[in-house]
Scaffold this active site. Structure first.
Site, PDB file in Angstrom:
ATOM      1  N   GLU A   1      61.369  80.872  50.705  1.00 42.77           N
ATOM      2  CA  GLU A   1      60.307  81.547  49.956  1.00 42.77           C
ATOM      3  C   GLU A   1      59.700  80.637  48.889  1.00 42.77           C
ATOM      4  OE1 GLU A   1      58.736  84.318  50.564  1.00 42.77           O
ATOM      5  OE2 GLU A   1      60.049  84.889  52.214  1.00 42.77           O
TER       6      GLU A   1
ATOM      7  N   TYR B   1      57.692  89.453  43.886  1.00 39.43           N
ATOM      8  CA  TYR B   1      57.554  89.252  45.326  1.00 39.43           C
ATOM      9  C   TYR B   1      58.800  88.570  45.901  1.00 39.43           C
ATOM     10  CZ  TYR B   1      56.813  86.806  49.605  1.00 39.43           C
ATOM     11  OH  TYR B   1      57.019  86.324  50.867  1.00 39.43           O
TER      12      TYR B   1
ATOM     13  N   ASP C   1      52.307  90.240  48.784  1.00 33.63           N
ATOM     14  CA  ASP C   1      51.729  88.900  48.637  1.00 33.63           C
ATOM     15  C   ASP C   1      50.324  88.931  49.217  1.00 33.63           C
ATOM     16  OD1 ASP C   1      52.085  88.876  51.420  1.00 33.63           O
ATOM     17  OD2 ASP C   1      53.128  86.955  51.451  1.00 33.63           O
TER      18      ASP C   1
END
Length: 191
Positions: free
Chosen positions: A37, A120, A138
């Site tokens: 991520e 997020y 997102d």
């Protein structure tokens, strides 16, 4: 339009057929998910793949990352840019060693408290690793929700972010939040 659960079921079915084969999707290790991520922030998947593989080969877990010298961490990040991401990863790994005895925290609030991790990323980690019901929001999710609900609310305002977050949470499949989150992000990325 069908019910929220019908929408989620359709999303998940579409995902099972159309998802890209990406190495971090094969893992429920929160560390691996976290690294992917952070690398994919500001980076396209195609470009990020080699960095992810190289970085996780050298730093396969929190302990190895925490023990490394910052200079070496930055060397493995070289070319990705936004070096604060690498510094934050390193600082957060050390924090995990100190505050959580080297175990990646499982509570959303604890994950969110780590340096460089926002809402997020925390939602992605806890939903992908432990199937916890936190909706990811997102750019890809904004696109899907905007089209699905015919919205033109600006996403760069407090009210816009709140609206999209509420819709993402409303739509979230509470039984399978991890795969639902993967599916809605993938739809936004590929369509």
């Amino acid at each position: 339009m069908g019910s929220d659960s019908e929408i989620s079921e359709k999303l998940i079915k579409w995902y099972e057929i159309n998802k890209r084969d990406l190495p971090w999707r094969e893992s429920v290790d929160p560390y691996i998910i976290w690294i992917s991520e952070i690398i994919l922030q500001q980076t396209r998947v195609v470009q990020g793949m080699d960095y992810f593989l190289r970085f996780t080969r050298r730093f396969p877990n929190v302990v190895s990352l925490a023990k490394a010298e910052e200079e070496e961490v930055l060397k493995y990040w070289q070319g990705l840019g936004y070096y604060s991401r690498a510094r934050n990863l390193h600082a957060a790994a050390k924090d995990i060693m100190n505050r959580f005895q080297g175990e990646f925290p499982t509570r959303y609030e604890d994950v969110l408290s780590l340096k460089g991790i926002g809402e997020y990323t925390a939602a992605a980690i806890v939903s992908f690793a432990w199937n916890k019901p936190y909706a990811v929001v997102d750019g890809n999710v904004y696109r899907v929700l905007a089209r699905l609900f015919a919205l033109n609310a600006p996403v760069d305002t407090g009210a816009g972010k709140k609206l999209f977050s509420e819709l993402a949470t409303l739509l979230l499949n509470k039984k399978y939040p991890g795969i639902h989150n993967q599916a809605i992000m993938e739809l936004g990325a590929l369509q």
